[in-house]
Design a protein around this motif. Structure first.
Motif, PDB file in Angstrom:
ATOM      1  N   ILE A  62      11.652  15.156  57.712  1.00 60.18           N
ATOM      2  CA  ILE A  62      13.001  14.805  58.141  1.00 60.18           C
ATOM      3  C   ILE A  62      13.933  15.272  57.032  1.00 60.18           C
ATOM      4  O   ILE A  62      13.917  14.725  55.929  1.00 60.18           O
ATOM      5  N   ASN A  63      14.716  16.299  57.328  1.00 57.88           N
ATOM      6  CA  ASN A  63      15.583  16.914  56.326  1.00 57.88           C
ATOM      7  C   ASN A  63      17.031  16.698  56.759  1.00 57.88           C
ATOM      8  O   ASN A  63      17.536  17.395  57.638  1.00 57.88           O
ATOM      9  N   ALA A  64      17.690  15.713  56.155  1.00 61.46           N
ATOM     10  CA  ALA A  64      19.029  15.310  56.562  1.00 61.46           C
ATOM     11  C   ALA A  64      19.974  15.388  55.374  1.00 61.46           C
ATOM     12  O   ALA A  64      19.563  15.637  54.242  1.00 61.46           O
ATOM     13  N   THR A  65      21.245  15.181  55.655  1.00 64.36           N
ATOM     14  CA  THR A  65      22.289  15.114  54.641  1.00 64.36           C
ATOM     15  C   THR A  65      22.997  13.772  54.767  1.00 64.36           C
ATOM     16  O   THR A  65      22.989  13.156  55.845  1.00 64.36           O
ATOM     17  N   THR A  66      23.587  13.309  53.687  1.00 68.60           N
ATOM     18  CA  THR A  66      24.304  12.046  53.690  1.00 68.60           C
ATOM     19  C   THR A  66      25.140  11.884  54.960  1.00 68.60           C
ATOM     20  O   THR A  66      25.914  12.785  55.319  1.00 68.60           O
ATOM     21  N   ASN A  67      24.979  10.744  55.625  1.00 71.90           N
ATOM     22  CA  ASN A  67      25.750  10.323  56.807  1.00 71.90           C
ATOM     23  C   ASN A  67      25.321  10.979  58.117  1.00 71.90           C
ATOM     24  O   ASN A  67      25.900  10.684  59.165  1.00 71.90           O
ATOM     25  N   ASP A  68      24.297  11.841  58.108  1.00 72.42           N
ATOM     26  CA  ASP A  68      23.799  12.395  59.361  1.00 72.42           C
ATOM     27  C   ASP A  68      23.183  11.297  60.236  1.00 72.42           C
ATOM     28  O   ASP A  68      22.711  10.265  59.731  1.00 72.42           O
ATOM     29  N   GLY A  88      12.891   3.166  52.609  1.00 70.07           N
ATOM     30  CA  GLY A  88      14.001   3.429  51.707  1.00 70.07           C
ATOM     31  C   GLY A  88      15.291   3.812  52.398  1.00 70.07           C
ATOM     32  O   GLY A  88      16.355   3.778  51.779  1.00 70.07           O
ATOM     33  N   ILE A  89      15.233   4.201  53.683  1.00 69.98           N
ATOM     34  CA  ILE A  89      16.466   4.463  54.428  1.00 69.98           C
ATOM     35  C   ILE A  89      17.088   3.116  54.768  1.00 69.98           C
ATOM     36  O   ILE A  89      16.472   2.286  55.436  1.00 69.98           O
ATOM     37  N   GLN A  90      18.311   2.894  54.325  1.00 68.67           N
ATOM     38  CA  GLN A  90      18.844   1.529  54.306  1.00 68.67           C
ATOM     39  C   GLN A  90      19.372   1.022  55.644  1.00 68.67           C
ATOM     40  O   GLN A  90      19.697  -0.161  55.758  1.00 68.67           O
ATOM     41  N   GLN A  91      19.474   1.871  56.659  1.00 68.35           N
ATOM     42  CA  GLN A  91      19.868   1.398  57.989  1.00 68.35           C
ATOM     43  C   GLN A  91      21.133   0.552  57.905  1.00 68.35           C
ATOM     44  O   GLN A  91      21.167  -0.610  58.330  1.00 68.35           O
ATOM     45  N   ARG A  92      22.192   1.117  57.367  1.00 68.43           N
ATOM     46  CA  ARG A  92      23.410   0.345  57.164  1.00 68.43           C
ATOM     47  C   ARG A  92      23.879  -0.278  58.469  1.00 68.43           C
ATOM     48  O   ARG A  92      24.082   0.396  59.475  1.00 68.43           O
ATOM     49  N   LEU A  93      24.033  -1.610  58.447  1.00 74.77           N
ATOM     50  CA  LEU A  93      24.547  -2.397  59.576  1.00 74.77           C
ATOM     51  C   LEU A  93      23.672  -2.267  60.812  1.00 74.77           C
ATOM     52  O   LEU A  93      24.136  -2.471  61.936  1.00 74.77           O
ATOM     53  N   ASN A  94      22.379  -1.983  60.647  1.00 72.57           N
ATOM     54  CA  ASN A  94      21.583  -1.637  61.823  1.00 72.57           C
ATOM     55  C   ASN A  94      20.106  -1.916  61.604  1.00 72.57           C
ATOM     56  O   ASN A  94      19.285  -1.007  61.612  1.00 72.57           O
ATOM     57  N   SER A  95      19.736  -3.182  61.431  1.00 67.63           N
ATOM     58  CA  SER A  95      18.315  -3.494  61.262  1.00 67.63           C
ATOM     59  C   SER A  95      17.541  -3.354  62.573  1.00 67.63           C
ATOM     60  O   SER A  95      16.313  -3.453  62.569  1.00 67.63           O
ATOM     61  N   THR A 114      13.137   5.987  71.404  1.00 66.91           N
ATOM     62  CA  THR A 114      13.918   6.804  70.486  1.00 66.91           C
ATOM     63  C   THR A 114      14.584   5.940  69.431  1.00 66.91           C
ATOM     64  O   THR A 114      15.368   5.040  69.752  1.00 66.91           O
ATOM     65  N   TYR A 115      14.238   6.201  68.169  1.00 66.33           N
ATOM     66  CA  TYR A 115      14.949   5.620  67.032  1.00 66.33           C
ATOM     67  C   TYR A 115      16.225   6.430  66.791  1.00 66.33           C
ATOM     68  O   TYR A 115      16.216   7.661  66.893  1.00 66.33           O
ATOM     69  N   VAL A 116      17.302   5.741  66.441  1.00 68.61           N
ATOM     70  CA  VAL A 116      18.524   6.410  66.019  1.00 68.61           C
ATOM     71  C   VAL A 116      19.022   5.698  64.768  1.00 68.61           C
ATOM     72  O   VAL A 116      19.344   4.515  64.805  1.00 68.61           O
ATOM     73  N   PHE A 117      19.046   6.407  63.652  1.00 69.50           N
ATOM     74  CA  PHE A 117      19.536   5.803  62.419  1.00 69.50           C
ATOM     75  C   PHE A 117      20.397   6.802  61.663  1.00 69.50           C
ATOM     76  O   PHE A 117      20.287   8.015  61.849  1.00 69.50           O
ATOM     77  N   GLN A 118      21.259   6.253  60.823  1.00 70.69           N
ATOM     78  CA  GLN A 118      22.163   7.087  60.035  1.00 70.69           C
ATOM     79  C   GLN A 118      21.785   7.004  58.571  1.00 70.69           C
ATOM     80  O   GLN A 118      21.505   5.914  58.047  1.00 70.69           O
ATOM     81  N   THR A 119      21.785   8.138  57.906  1.00 70.47           N
ATOM     82  CA  THR A 119      21.529   8.175  56.461  1.00 70.47           C
ATOM     83  C   THR A 119      22.839   7.857  55.741  1.00 70.47           C
ATOM     84  O   THR A 119      23.352   8.652  54.948  1.00 70.47           O
ATOM     85  N   VAL A 146      17.115  13.333  51.903  1.00 77.28           N
ATOM     86  CA  VAL A 146      18.529  13.158  52.223  1.00 77.28           C
ATOM     87  C   VAL A 146      19.312  13.905  51.146  1.00 77.28           C
ATOM     88  O   VAL A 146      19.308  13.518  49.973  1.00 77.28           O
ATOM     89  N   ASN A 147      19.942  14.982  51.547  1.00 74.54           N
ATOM     90  CA  ASN A 147      20.613  15.886  50.622  1.00 74.54           C
ATOM     91  C   ASN A 147      22.065  15.472  50.390  1.00 74.54           C
ATOM     92  O   ASN A 147      22.696  14.829  51.232  1.00 74.54           O
ATOM     93  N   ASN A 148      22.601  15.896  49.244  1.00 73.07           N
ATOM     94  CA  ASN A 148      24.015  15.685  48.952  1.00 73.07           C
ATOM     95  C   ASN A 148      24.903  16.434  49.933  1.00 73.07           C
ATOM     96  O   ASN A 148      24.570  17.551  50.343  1.00 73.07           O
ATOM     97  N   ARG A 149      26.038  15.845  50.250  1.00 76.40           N
ATOM     98  CA  ARG A 149      27.078  16.615  50.926  1.00 76.40           C
ATOM     99  C   ARG A 149      27.571  17.708  49.973  1.00 76.40           C
ATOM    100  O   ARG A 149      27.533  17.551  48.753  1.00 76.40           O
ATOM    101  N   VAL A 150      28.065  18.805  50.526  1.00 81.08           N
ATOM    102  CA  VAL A 150      28.444  19.946  49.700  1.00 81.08           C
ATOM    103  C   VAL A 150      29.598  19.617  48.760  1.00 81.08           C
ATOM    104  O   VAL A 150      29.769  20.278  47.726  1.00 81.08           O
ATOM    105  N   VAL A 151      30.380  18.593  49.082  1.00 79.02           N
ATOM    106  CA  VAL A 151      31.537  18.275  48.246  1.00 79.02           C
ATOM    107  C   VAL A 151      31.153  17.462  47.013  1.00 79.02           C
ATOM    108  O   VAL A 151      31.999  17.183  46.160  1.00 79.02           O
ATOM    109  N   ILE A 152      29.886  17.057  46.904  1.00 81.51           N
ATOM    110  CA  ILE A 152      29.431  16.250  45.769  1.00 81.51           C
ATOM    111  C   ILE A 152      28.371  17.037  45.011  1.00 81.51           C
ATOM    112  O   ILE A 152      27.345  17.428  45.572  1.00 81.51           O
TER     113      ILE A 152
END
Length: 575
Positions: A62-68, A88-95, A114-119, A146-152
């Protein structure tokens, strides 16, 4: 359609807020997984079931970027129920997407979900694995980036390539056979694991290995290795012959960059290290050996792979690189204390990590959690403060949402700072103060290493020690730059102290990462509740929510062995 000026600005403002909430540039990633037993994926010349995903062991990256947003459609082609958890994926507001028995109904055989979660607000190195039925011992795991966004900016030069390296112990016996032995009175496990795998492959040169892992490098280039201990029981020391490693990240935190010759990776932990290919063009051993266990070069409990230089004409050979004494607590604790937060680096957000510190926080609660093994109703069980967790057929999250827990569990009946006189099974759920700082002290009364993990949050690891903990130990805490990570080790006869900021509402699993400990009851749940109905708080149940237990069970999951009787409603046996 024409809009008034005020309405146009309102729509533009709403769009900007939406971008801030979801993350500018965030994308949806769709994956379809078919989970099955596959005899062709065996790492060794032994007849044993291996759990594969799309025919792969380990499973897909699973190759994602922040907030995907990650959508994983899981088809269960096994002969028993299945869940995946995202370590380790924190599942913000979504247990609701956490993928453990306390929050989700299992995916029954022959069905899909289908799982749906946001990084959300994360970067780093993690992994996934099946969370019930002792299935992790049969595979089914894979890497998450989980990769950095390009702006960081990343706080080190861009490497030539990145490699995922999943190391862990493995059993010769079928996981179903091992699971069945734990039905017997006072049988905790049939011995230690048998070998060490690297990316699902056996040790180089071992007579039972079908293949071994090898990585290609070019002299003068720098490579990032994302290393995770996906095993069941052993902490592992990892090293590369004639090469040093620079530690740069662990489980979502950029660390102070330190050079090591070997690295202790405890069960459930992940690291990123940089390796410079600065040696003669040849082949070199990569080695992983267990802590607290003495081995020799030809032992099956030595994981061996190869670092291959692109122009190498020299096959790897000779003695393996020696590691530290596996019983040298001074080495391992000093290394653990040296892994600290890089206060000047940005990670998921442009703010330096040092913006978020614990130097002057006010603690709202303290939990002191002690583990041990006790006999309960004639069977060996792992306990926390003398309570062994009892898995019900109704997930706690469902009961919490629809019934406020009524009739399913009793909130705060679990002792958070004391040890019950008599060992017993129970449905352990404690409340956490929303947006309060929680101190957890893990006390390890076993003669083996342990690891603890809390879904939904990061641990600020503020202290380690041997012997007993008391409040005076706080004077020695590192409150300046403790590393933040999702899994922390606890040394035999020792303690580990962590701080947690409970800003993520939900029902969250707190567990031992050691598979046998977790499977036999070393866990509890923390209910972090925010009564504010504002929709910006915890998300509602997903549209595809599975129901089971008292809400309409369509099949009986199987998982942990049947413990002593528990309160109503009647529990199902995980067999």
């Amino acid at each position: 359609m024409a809009f008034s000026g005020h309405l146009r600005w309102w729509i533009l403002g709403a769009a900007m807020v939406a971008m801030l909430c979801t993350g500018a540039g965030a994308i949806d990633i769709f994956m379809e997984w078919h989970v099955a037993f596959d005899a062709t994926a065996m790492p060794l010349t032994l007849d044993q079931p291996v759990i594969t995903i799309n025919g792969m062991f380990p499973g897909p990256l699973i190759n994602a970027t922040t907030n995907d947003f990650v959508h994983v459609n899981v088809y269960n082609d096994l002969d028993e129920p299945l869940l995946f958890t995202w370590n380790g994926i924190q599942q913000r507001l979504n247990s609701w997407q956490d993928g453990v028995s306390g929050t989700n109904c299992p995916i029954l055989p022959g069905t899909n979900w289908t799982y749906v979660f946001q990084t959300k607000d994360q970067i780093g190195t993690f992994f996934y694995f099946p969370s019930i039925n002792f299935q992790k011992a049969a595979g089914g795991y894979g890497a998450i980036r989980v990769n950095n966004r390009v702006v960081i900016s990343v706080p080190f030069p861009k490497p030539e390539a990145e490699y995922d390296l999943l190391i862990g112990d493995w059993y010769y016996d079928s996981y179903k056979f091992i699971r069945s032995t734990m039905r017997n009175p006072l049988v905790a496990y049939p011995g230690v694991p048998d070998t060490i795998l690297m990316n699902g492959k056996g040790p180089y040169g071992h007579p039972l290995s079908i293949s071994h892992e090898s990585f290609n490098v070019t002299k003068g280039k720098i490579y990032r290795f994302r290393i995770s201990n996906v095993g069941n029981a052993f902490s592992l020391n990892f090293r590369i012959q004639n090469h040093s490693m620079m530690i740069v990240e662990t489980e979502g935190s950029y660390t102070n960059q330190i050079i090591v010759d070997s690295l202790d990776v405890h069960v459930g932990q992940s690291y990123s290290v940089l390796v410079t290919a600065n040696q003669d063009e040849a082949d070199y051993y990569m080695v992983a050996t267990p802590k607290m266990f003495r081995v020799h070069d030809s032992s099956s409990l030595v994981g061996v792979g190869v670092l291959h230089y692109s122009n190498s004409l020299t096959q790897v050979g000779g003695p393996l690189p020696a590691g530290p004494d596996p019983f040298n607590w001074g080495f391992t604790m000093n290394q653990a204390r040296s892994i600290r937060w890089n206060l000047t680096a940005g990670a998921a957000r442009p703010n330096p990590q040092g913006t978020f510190n614990v130097s002057n926080v006010t603690l709202a609660e303290t939990f002191v959690l002690q583990n041990s093994v006790e006999e309960i109703e004639g069977s060996a069980r792992y306990v926390v403060n003398n309570v062994s967790y009892y898995t019900l057929n109704t997930p706690l999250k469902l009961a919490d949402y629809f019934l406020n827990g009524s009739g399913i569990y009793q909130l705060n009946a679990f002792p958070t700072r004391s040890v019950n006189r008599d060992a017993a099974c129970g449905v352990s759920v404690v409340s956490g103060i929303h947006k309060g700082w929680l101190e957890i002290v893990f006390k390890n009364n076993l003669d083996a290493m342990d690891s603890w993990h809390l879904d939904g949050f990061g641990f600020y690891v503020v202290g380690f020690g041997l012997g007993n903990w008391d409040e005076g130990a706080r004077a020695g805490y590192n409150l300046h730059n403790p590393v933040v990570r999702s899994t922390t080790q606890v040394y035999p006869g020792g303690w580990t102290a962590v701080y947690v900021f409970l800003d993520n509402p939900g029902m969250w699993n707190l567990r031992s990462q050691h598979l046998m400990n977790w499977y036999l009851g070393e866990e509890l749940h923390i209910r972090v509740h925010d009564p504010d109905p504002n929709p910006a708080k915890e998300q509602p149940p997903p549209d595809n929510l599975l129901l089971c237990g008292i809400f309409g069970e369509s099949g009986a999951p199987t998982g942990s062995p049947p413990p002593a009787p528990a309160p109503a409603p009647a529990p199902w046996s995980w067999w």
